[in-house]
Scaffold this active site. Structure first.
Site, short mmCIF file in Angstrom:
data_model
loop_
_atom_site.label_atom_id
_atom_site.label_comp_id
_atom_site.label_asym_id
_atom_site.label_seq_id
_atom_site.Cartn_x
_atom_site.Cartn_y
_atom_site.Cartn_z
CG HIS A 242 -1.52 4.83 -0.58
ND1 HIS A 242 -2.77 5.54 0.22
CD2 HIS A 242 -2.45 4.07 -1.36
CE1 HIS A 242 -3.70 4.74 0.04
NE2 HIS A 242 -3.58 4.05 -0.72
NE ARG B 213 -4.05 1.93 2.15
CZ ARG B 213 -3.91 2.43 3.53
NH1 ARG B 213 -3.20 2.16 4.54
NH2 ARG B 213 -4.99 3.46 3.48
CG ASP C 282 -12.79 -4.38 -3.33
OD1 ASP C 282 -11.86 -4.10 -4.03
OD2 ASP C 282 -12.90 -4.16 -2.12
CG HIS D 205 -7.75 -4.67 -2.35
ND1 HIS D 205 -8.70 -3.72 -2.48
CD2 HIS D 205 -6.76 -3.56 -1.71
CE1 HIS D 205 -8.39 -2.62 -2.61
NE2 HIS D 205 -7.22 -2.58 -1.92
CD1 TRP E 119 -11.23 -6.81 -0.59
CD2 TRP E 119 -9.48 -6.45 0.69
NE1 TRP E 119 -11.16 -5.15 -0.48
CE2 TRP E 119 -10.14 -5.08 0.34
CE3 TRP E 119 -8.39 -6.30 1.61
CZ2 TRP E 119 -9.67 -3.73 0.74
CZ3 TRP E 119 -7.93 -4.94 2.14
CH2 TRP E 119 -8.36 -3.89 1.35
C1 HEM Z 1 -9.28 0.46 -6.79
C2 HEM Z 1 -9.18 1.36 -6.04
C3 HEM Z 1 -8.61 1.28 -4.48
C4 HEM Z 1 -9.58 1.45 -3.37
C5 HEM Z 1 -10.77 2.02 -3.60
C6 HEM Z 1 -8.72 1.04 -2.28
C7 HEM Z 1 -8.95 1.28 -0.96
C8 HEM Z 1 -8.42 0.64 0.19
C9 HEM Z 1 -8.73 0.63 1.29
C10 HEM Z 1 -10.10 1.40 2.00
C11 HEM Z 1 -7.84 0.01 2.25
C12 HEM Z 1 -8.01 -0.10 3.68
C13 HEM Z 1 -6.81 0.71 4.35
C14 HEM Z 1 -6.95 0.61 5.98
O1 HEM Z 1 -7.96 0.64 6.58
O2 HEM Z 1 -5.75 0.13 6.45
C15 HEM Z 1 -7.09 -0.53 1.26
C16 HEM Z 1 -5.96 -1.36 1.65
C17 HEM Z 1 -5.02 -2.06 0.91
N1 HEM Z 1 -4.88 -1.57 -0.27
FE1 HEM Z 1 -6.14 -0.59 -1.67
N2 HEM Z 1 -7.62 0.61 -2.86
C18 HEM Z 1 -7.46 0.56 -4.41
C19 HEM Z 1 -6.41 0.07 -4.87
C20 HEM Z 1 -5.19 -0.54 -4.64
C21 HEM Z 1 -4.26 -0.81 -5.28
C22 HEM Z 1 -3.97 -0.25 -6.94
C23 HEM Z 1 -3.38 -1.48 -4.62
C24 HEM Z 1 -1.84 -2.07 -4.91
C25 HEM Z 1 -1.44 -2.16 -6.31
C26 HEM Z 1 -3.80 -1.49 -3.24
C27 HEM Z 1 -3.29 -2.23 -2.19
C28 HEM Z 1 -3.88 -2.32 -0.87
C29 HEM Z 1 -3.17 -3.29 0.03
C30 HEM Z 1 -2.05 -4.10 -0.23
C31 HEM Z 1 -4.09 -2.78 1.20
C32 HEM Z 1 -3.83 -3.59 2.67
C33 HEM Z 1 -3.01 -2.71 3.60
C34 HEM Z 1 -3.10 -3.25 5.04
O3 HEM Z 1 -3.43 -4.56 5.09
O4 HEM Z 1 -2.46 -2.47 5.69
N3 HEM Z 1 -5.12 -0.97 -3.30
N4 HEM Z 1 -7.21 -0.23 0.03
#
Ligand code: HEM
Length: 431
Positions: A100, A96, A290, A229, A261
């Site tokens: 970001h 993430r 999603d 995810h 997820w």
């Molecule tokens: C498509 C649009 C996306 C949305 C709306 C989105 C939204 C989110 C949200 C709401 C979380 C939870 C954060 C938290 O509460 O700690 C999250 C976690 C995460 N996102 Fe996304 N995300 C998107 C795309 C991506 C992309 C493109 C990647 C990587 C290539 C990604 C990788 C991750 C990962 C690995 C987590 C888990 C982080 C953790 O466990 O600490 N996301 N995302």
């Protein structure tokens, strides 16, 4: 690779990892680089070899500045990241972090760093405090010691290296990464808030297109990248999304809690697409964005494909991830450089994972618990259980086969098929 005159006292780049032009200007004026105000960059600059009494003219010598980051240091840093992953299971948050930093890119803005993207800006407080980045401070805390240890690499490269290493170590594909990203140097250069996607917009598919098209990415890449995810969890105290804990997260590994997820949220595979398609398990998270992957007709083509075919997902993910990691970056050298000779090869099932050390290797400390290996499920071929073997054998023998000799053909059935075929042909010619 240009030869540059550099002050020997400033050979170790500062934490802010100035651009080549800044470095040249610094040398020319005899000034030292001012550490950035971020607490991370302050930490990085503590104890660096840039100190010296005011008024002392630094000795000048010709050095060969290879690139924004040194390949050897990046390789060592990669080994250190692997160690952190083994002990803290922080794969998801490192992914993430990388995403970001790069996801702020705006293809409509030509100038660097105004265009945003993978430029290390996420280390500065103004960007860290953006709502979308809640929780990422802990990711930075984890990798700051690595930045301190390897001053010859940029934050921008380190963020992307950490993310790529996390994907690969979790069992994902080998990513065709390149390095040499230049860092921005001051918090004022951070992109404005609001460039990252929202998880619950009114029209999720339209919103995803608006945000990712702005980065120059297409529908296939949106779906493939969303597959990241498959790792990690959402936490209500960070993003506001997800349950405080589920049966899959209440015991960790790592810090417990949040909603994932997928059931095995430290394993990179295509289960994200399978689970969203089925939506059977209330313990698993499905954000509105999603769900859009199976609702929108264009996204759905890819989402269905990835749910069926993990190799197709890995191939597209690897390409899309590498592209994402380069967004907006300024490379030095301009073409970047790879750390691997075999760049881009997709990991196969045969990839080897280090087995736990045998008990005799533990200096008499007795048997050690098996270390958690995030990727063990996908790297190794699974051995069938005895029950399953017996079942298969029974079915095989029921069809006339035997475990020790090839299955005999069923003569009676073959004759019946030939007779049926002939009868059919006769009826056709009769008509
Ligand atoms: C498509 C649009 C996306 C949305 C709306 C989105 C939204 C989110 C949200 C709401 C979380 C939870 C954060 C938290 O509460 O700690 C999250 C976690 C995460 N996102 Fe996304 N995300 C998107 C795309 C991506 C992309 C493109 C990647 C990587 C290539 C990604 C990788 C991750 C990962 C690995 C987590 C888990 C982080 C953790 O466990 O600490 N996301 N995302």
């Amino acid at each position: 690779m240009a030869e540059r005159i550099a002050a020997s006292a400033s050979l170790l780049p500062s934490a802010a990892s100035p651009s080549s032009s800044t470095r040249r200007a610094t040398v020319a004026s005899g000034l030292r680089l001012r550490p950035s105000p971020s607490r991370f960059s302050q930490a990085a600059s503590r104890g660096r070899g840039v100190a010296g009494a005011a008024g002392v003219v630094p000795r000048l010598r010709v050095v060969r500045c290879m690139a924004a980051s040194e390949a050897a240091q990046l390789k060592s840093a990669r080994e250190d990241i692997k160690e952190i992953l083994k002990t803290t299971y922080c794969h998801p948050i490192l992914v993430r972090l990388g995403w970001h930093d790069s996801g702020t890119y705006d293809k409509n803005i030509e100038e660097w760093p105004q265009r945003g993207g993978a430029d290390g800006s996420l280390r500065f407080d103004p960007e860290l405090s953006h709502g979308a980045n809640a929780g990422l401070t802990s990711a930075l805390k984890l990798i700051q010691p690595i930045k301190d240890k390897y001053p010859g690499i940029t934050y921008a490269d380190l963020f992307q290296l950490a993310s790529a290493t996390a994907i690969e170590e979790a069992g994902g594909p080998k990513l065709p990464m390149k390095y040499g990203r230049v860092d921005i140097t001051a918090p004022e250069q951070c992109p404005p808030e609001g460039r990252l996607p929202d998880a619950g917009p009114r029209l999720p598919a339209e919103h995803l297109r608006e945000v990712f098209y702005r980065m120059g990415l297409d529908d296939k890449e949106i779906v493939a990248l969303s597959g990241a995810h498959t790792l990690g969890r959402s936490r209500p105290d960070r993003s506001g999304w997800g349950k405080p804990e589920t049966k899959y997260t209440k015991d960790g590994p790592g810090e417990p809690g949040g909603q994932s997820w997928t059931a095995e949220w430290l394993k990179f595979d295509n289960s994200y697409f399978k689970d969203i398609k089925e939506q059977r398990d209330q313990e698993l998270l499905v954000l509105p964005t999603d769900a859009a992957l199976f609702d929108d007709p264009s996204f759905k083509v890819y989402a269905e494909k990835y749910a069926e075919d993990q190799d197709a997902f890995f191939k597209d993910y690897a390409e899309a991830h590498a592209k994402l990691s380069n967004l907006g970056s300024k490379f030095d050298p301009p073409e970047g450089f790879s750390l691997d000779d075999d760049k881009g090869a997709v990991a196969t099932e045969e990839k080897v994972v280090a087995d736990p050390a045998p008990a005799s290797d533990t200096n008499g400390a007795g048997p050690q618990p098996e270390p958690f290996v995030a990727a063990k499920y996908s790297y190794k071929k699974r051995e069938l259980s005895d029950t399953m073997k017996q079942k298969i054998r029974a079915e095989y023998e029921g069809l006339g086969g035997s475990p020790n000799k090839p299955m005999k053909s069923n003569y009676f059935l073959n004759i019946m098929i030939v007779i049926a075929g002939l009868a059919f042909l006769t009826s056709l010619t009769g008509n």
